[in-house]
Design a protein around this motif. Sequence first.
Motif, short mmCIF file in Angstrom:
data_model
loop_
_atom_site.label_atom_id
_atom_site.label_comp_id
_atom_site.label_asym_id
_atom_site.label_seq_id
_atom_site.Cartn_x
_atom_site.Cartn_y
_atom_site.Cartn_z
N MET A 244 48.05 26.33 40.31
CA MET A 244 47.14 26.97 40.56
C MET A 244 47.45 28.63 40.43
O MET A 244 47.41 29.15 40.91
CB MET A 244 46.44 26.96 42.05
N GLY A 245 46.40 29.22 39.97
CA GLY A 245 46.41 30.71 39.68
C GLY A 245 45.23 31.94 40.80
O GLY A 245 44.51 30.98 41.03
N VAL A 246 45.81 32.97 41.09
CA VAL A 246 44.97 33.70 41.98
C VAL A 246 44.38 34.07 41.37
O VAL A 246 44.90 35.03 40.43
CB VAL A 246 46.05 34.18 42.62
N LEU A 247 42.69 34.46 41.26
CA LEU A 247 42.26 35.32 40.38
C LEU A 247 40.97 36.11 41.27
O LEU A 247 40.74 35.93 42.17
CB LEU A 247 41.54 35.00 39.23
N ASN A 248 41.89 37.42 42.33
CA ASN A 248 40.67 38.34 43.13
C ASN A 248 39.95 38.94 42.23
O ASN A 248 40.27 39.85 41.49
CB ASN A 248 41.77 38.28 44.53
N VAL A 249 38.42 38.99 42.47
CA VAL A 249 37.81 39.66 42.15
C VAL A 249 36.91 40.43 43.16
O VAL A 249 36.03 41.17 43.59
CB VAL A 249 36.61 38.81 41.29
N THR A 250 37.79 41.26 43.66
CA THR A 250 37.68 42.05 44.82
C THR A 250 38.36 43.73 45.16
O THR A 250 39.33 43.36 43.65
CB THR A 250 38.90 41.64 46.29
N GLY B 235 44.22 43.86 44.22
CA GLY B 235 42.82 44.53 45.09
C GLY B 235 42.06 45.53 43.42
O GLY B 235 43.19 46.40 43.63
N GLY B 236 41.21 45.00 42.86
CA GLY B 236 40.53 46.97 42.80
C GLY B 236 41.00 46.34 40.91
O GLY B 236 40.68 46.58 40.00
N ARG B 237 42.36 45.03 40.68
CA ARG B 237 42.67 45.49 39.32
C ARG B 237 41.60 43.89 38.57
O ARG B 237 41.79 44.44 37.20
CB ARG B 237 44.09 44.30 39.35
N HIS B 238 41.25 43.54 38.78
CA HIS B 238 40.34 42.30 38.46
C HIS B 238 38.82 42.29 39.23
O HIS B 238 37.95 41.86 38.21
CB HIS B 238 40.84 40.83 38.52
#
Length: 268
Positions: free
Chosen positions: A1-7, A14-17
């Motif tokens: 499970m890849g972690v993708l934080n849209v935050t 944080g902030g990258r995506h």
Amino acid sequence: MGVLNVTPDSFSDGGRHLDASAAIAAGRKMFADGADLVDVGAESTRPGAAAIDPAEEQARLLPVVRALAGIGPVSADTRNAATMRAALAAGARVVNDVSGLAHDPDAARVVAEAGCPVVLMHMRGTPETMQARATYADVAAEVFAELAARLGAAEAAGIARRNIVADPGLGFAKTAEQNLVLLERLAAFHGLGVRLLVGASRKSFIGRFGGAASPADRLPGSLAAALVAAARGAHVLRVHDVAETVQALRIWRAAADPSSLDKLPGRS
């Protein structure tokens, strides 16, 4: 499970995506690198993080879920029933709730009606208060019992046990030492009778014991924790570094069973 934080404020990325196009590109790469599932979250649940309005959460989350759902399985990392419902309608296949469906009284009903898999994580309190509640006489036994109670509540709400995944919640209302105890005793959690997810990637306990102050420098420790969890029977590993974890798992499996080399990509 890849972690993708849209935050803007997650502890590691944080902030990258935060920009949807950047998040979609990152999710595409995770699938290409070997992720079986990409977990998209739009509300930070790091220690001390404040809750955000579900409307803001959905504005960040839904465009990314819609785009990635056409590529591979997506899970929605959210505590809010309205966001769960919207994410499932947008193509998410799994709900991942750090509160174990305890935060929102409508969450269990949404999951039950959808008939989708759900990850129930162990946490005490909220992200703002949880670290003040990391007091246990026996951390593994108490986390097991509290997770069992959440599983029971989920089943009572109509969620099939076969759709439940349990997560002991490393870093959530746990000290660094307690996280290590949970990893060491992870095999006991098979007694819950459901699949297990472990999310150790880049967390602060790895930094503390591995001597890496920055989350970006915690890859070696994260890989070590992932292999420990796999060896103790974890079914799902939630990670930031997909390609590196896939490679580590392939070598670990090959060393345990050399015949598995014939099943690896690129071998005839």
